[in-house]
Design an enzyme around this catalytic site. Structure first.
Site, short mmCIF file in Angstrom:
data_model
loop_
_atom_site.label_atom_id
_atom_site.label_comp_id
_atom_site.label_asym_id
_atom_site.label_seq_id
_atom_site.Cartn_x
_atom_site.Cartn_y
_atom_site.Cartn_z
N LYS A 134 29.95 47.15 64.82
CA LYS A 134 31.26 47.19 64.15
C LYS A 134 31.65 45.78 63.72
CE LYS A 134 35.96 49.00 65.00
NZ LYS A 134 36.85 49.58 66.02
N SER B 193 39.19 53.79 64.41
CA SER B 193 38.81 52.79 63.45
C SER B 193 37.30 52.52 63.36
CB SER B 193 39.53 51.48 63.77
OG SER B 193 39.04 50.93 64.99
N SER C 245 39.64 54.51 69.12
CA SER C 245 38.83 54.10 67.97
C SER C 245 37.32 54.27 68.12
CB SER C 245 39.12 52.64 67.62
OG SER C 245 40.32 52.55 66.89
#
Lengths: 485, 95
Positions: free
Chosen positions: A78, A153, A177
């Protein structure tokens, strides 16, 4: 060879037996990314050159007899986790050109274990969002239905694993997330105990809630990655000074007779019928095939969790994001004096959701409002923590949905921040209490969209939670289902 | 709950942000909506409840004060928008 269909543990086996090498595996995945990612847009940056070099090195090490635990395994990261020499943007214009001069501790650990980094994945700007639509660069599509969000997210990481671009990725979870995108994309996501994994080098959003964790195709793979991510770190004083147990061998533990609590607050209004039905079917498996006991429990302060979270997380964020001032790194917009430069830089550099949260947080912390908002929310947080501690005196696990619905349509909620926040209702309490939350597939909707189930456990119960998830997935074997892309 | 435009401007200044006229109105509306939702916390009596600022009750972590390597100045400054002789450069502060 259909490399993209193999979980990490199978890839590792093939590498160890010499049936393939890391370079072939990495090349095959890079090829698939090149072909399919233009539609899905899971990656902000594919680090092809570095990946091929790391794969060659892994193959060389293996030939020389080195036995590193993740040697040659390609993973995605990420883009809010710092990677030395590789841009780390947080999907924000303010960090669009930021190249960290250091690695996050998890990256140092993965490199030491021999992993190959394929690239950096998309996210909601600074991890603030539930759909990856808040990325300043582009939205990511759900591999199961391109008209839908992958969740957020960590939507890029979840979509990358679902699409078979890699069998494992790192995400971060502040209010769901990791777990919610895993659920929307039909993959596995683990939010470990707060402090289990070092946060050093994770770009801070809400420091008392943030935690890094794995996103994988199987629970077994999540255990494999956690093994090499977990552990105390002198660079993160909030990392827990606690030994790391053997997660893989714990997967087989006998769970018969253990107790699962179903919080009645997680099955009320707002939960879509299809999701409820799939969870109920899963409960039957836990009870009839795995021999666990199931009882109803109550987490009475659940209705206050979203309100608590949306004070605490923005308050911490407003303070953490004060560092983006156009001086040390990132964007600078010139102006005649210092204050004007700060304002111009931040106003042009941050997107609307980030500004909204900074504003809420600043308001909640400002003179005269601190007690009414921040202190009040921190006291309610105590009540939420107590709910869990009381429940865990009676039961070993708490099980419920991950999200009220399967993946929603792109654009559907983007203009209604409060509605978007409310979709985090089943995941944020876990962060407020710092406990373990695992999201794994438990079925598909009538429209063929994945539905996830969440297993929660007390602090440091990763061995038990992973074992329950693993034994469940081995009965349903939903990881064998792939989206047609 | 309502929030005035002046309050939004004040909070924006504290946060070192600025908004255009249209944005100000939208923010005032959205903030008011979110803060109204948050007001439900007032339903709970928390007068005798200690606040939680951290999920684990960790105490201070101590270590030996050892000299270790650090980033060379050049690398630490590598992302700076403007630098000179090993320093960050900012717009003039003193008037």
């Amino acid at each position: 060879m259909t490399w993209h269909k193999f979980p990490l543990s199978t890839q590792l086996e093939l590498l160890e037996k010499g049936e393939t090498d890391s370079l072939s595996l990495t090349k095959a995945l890079l090829e698939r990314i090149k072909e399919k990612d233009p539609q899905i847009k899971a990656f902000i940056k594919v680090t092809e050159e570095e990946a091929l070099k790391a794969a060659e090195e892994a193959d060389r090490s293996r030939k020389e007899g080195e036995k590193r635990p993740l040697l040659g395994l390609p993973l995605a990261i990420k883009d809010n986790i710092c990677t030395r020499g590789i841009p780390t943007t947080c999907a924000s214009r303010i960090l669009a050109n930021f190249v960290p001069p250091f690695d996050a501790t998890v990256i140092t650990k993965l490199k030491a274990a021999g992993a190959v980094i394929l690239g950096k994945t998309n996210l909601d700007e600074f991890a603030m969002g539930s759909s990856t639509e808040n990325s300043a660069f582009f939205p990511t599509k759900n591999p199961w239905d391109f008209s839908r969000v992958p969740g957020g997210s960590s939507g890029g990481s979840a979509a990358a694993v679902a699409a078979g671009f890699c069998a494992g990725a790192l995400g971060s979870d502040t209010g769901g997330s990791i777990r919610q995108p895993a659920s929307f994309c039909g993959v596995v996501g683990l939010k470990p105990t707060y402090g289990r994994v070092s946060r050093y080098g994770l770009v801070a959003f809400a420091s008392s809630l943030d935690q890094i964790g794995p996103i994988t195709r199987t629970v077994k793979d999540a255990a494999l990655l956690l093994q090499y991510l977990a552990g105390p770190d002198p660079k993160d004083s909030t990392s827990a000074p606690k030994e790391v147990p053997d997660y893989l061998s714990a997967l087989k533990m006998d769970l018969r007779g253990k107790k699962i609590g179903l919080p009645k607050e997680y099955f009320g209004e707002g939960l879509e019928e299809e999701v409820r039905l799939k969870i109920e079917e899963a409960l039957k498996v836990f009870k009839e095939e795995l021999g666990l006991e199931i009882r109803e429990i109550s987490l009475p302060h659940t209705p206050y969790a979203v309100a608590t979270y949306y004070i605490i997380a923005p308050a911490e964020a407003s303070s953490n994001l004060a560092r983006y001032d156009g001086v040390k790194y990132g964007l600078r917009v010139e102006a005649q004096d210092l204050i004007a430069m700060y304002k111009k830089t931040r106003s042009q550099g941050f997107g609307p959701e980030v500004k909204r949260r900074i504003m809420i947080g600043t308001y909640a912390l400002s003179a005269g409002y601190y007690d009414a908002y921040y202190k009040k929310a921190s006291q309610v947080r105590t009540l939420i923590v107590r709910d869990f501690m009381e429940a865990f005196k009676e039961v070993d696990f708490i099980v419920g949905p991950v999200a009220p619905s399967p993946a929603f349509k792109i654009g559907e909620r983007v203009d209604d921040p409060l509605k978007m926040y409310l979709s985090d209702i089943y995941t944020i309490s876990v962060n407020l209490a710092g406990i373990v939350g695992l999201s794994l597939p438990c079925g598909f909707s009538g429209q063929g969209l994945p539905i996830g189930i969440q297993i929660m456990g007390p602090h440091f119960s990763e061995p038990e939670v992973l074992a329950l998830g693993h034994q469940f997935e081995e009965i349903l074997k939903l990881y064998e289902r792939y989206p047609e892309i | 709950m309502s929030i005035t435009k002046e309050e939004v401007i004040h909070v924006a200044h504290l946060a070192r942000l600025e908004f255009e006229e249209v944005e100000l109105e939208r923010f005032a509306e959205q903030l008011a909506e979110i803060l109204s939702y948050v007001e439900k916390l007032g339903e709970l009596d928390t007068s005798n409840v200690e606040p939680t600022y951290h999920a684990l009750n960790l105490v201070n972590v101590f270590r030996e004060d050892e000299v270790k390597g650090s980033l060379p100045t050049e690398e630490a400054l590598s992302n700076a928008p403007e630098k000179e002789n090993g320093f960050f450069v900012v717009p003039k502060v003193i008037k």
